[in-house]
Design a protein around this motif. Sequence first.
Motif: not given
Length: 300
Positions: A115-121, A211-213, A221-224, A227-230
């Motif tokens: 599973d390589d897809a980010a969740p949604s929030a 929000v992140e998840a 799922l990073w903020a906005n 692509a990554n935390s940075a």
Amino acid sequence: PPAVAISTPSAAALGALTAVEGTANAVIAGHLRTELKISTGAGVGARYWTAGSSWTANEFWITPTKLGSSSWTYTVPAGLFNGDASLTEYTLIARTLDYAGNYSSAYSTKTFIHDDAAPSAAIGFPVAGGFYNGAGLAASSGTVSDISNGNTGITDVRIILKRLDPPIGYWRQSDNAFPPGIQRSTVTIYASSWTVAAPLLVSNVDYQIWVEATDGAGNVLWANGAANSAAADTDVGNNTGGVPFLYDNDAPVSVTTAPASGAYRNSQISAILGSSLDGLNSAGLLTSAGDQFRFRLSRS
């Protein structure tokens, strides 16, 4: 016969796989090599990963790198998951051969879901551009899901709450402070939603929330949607995305200017005058059609 065990991966769901690692116990005759089979599907639809970094319909055993007398590793090429649908199940089987020609009597088997897809929030409350007082903002809440992108489940949801007015800061959940460095605060997760009690906020101050998840495969799922935390931290630092709102817990002030307080009149009062003020950077007074300014006139 020798014994064998797969130690990595250990998770039931993976967003990526870079290596398969394990141990071999062949103390009697010695560890000649370990063989690894990677497959997906079953029966006539089964596929096997080859040493040439491709799939075949014929059973194929890969020879990992022997690290010593009791361990081995296989570096997984980047194309393993190419073309496969999310939630495809993969099976890893390892066996060890000793110098006497004996294979493991019990093979080591691991299965996992890719599973390589980010969740949604999403943030449902507060709403962008909203004005809130203490009674109206007891908690923040929203929705979260992994069903549309996968089905490995939600393991973590967190928010970033930023104070936009100086001193700029971020809510630190442990002590309700707003230090200058970005802080991520955990929330309570339900089947398809999340909620967190609001901290103590300062009146007439602008705030913004993201929000992140994270799901069970480690996809984030990073903020906005960064692509990554940075990149997420950069967006938050620039106030990109998120939900901005104003917290105003101070009542407006009204003053009567005419007639003057304590004045005596010997004629009919033609008008009662006054002024109203809601303070600097406040939510402002309601002045649209249907809004009212109310006063009380009493006889003593």
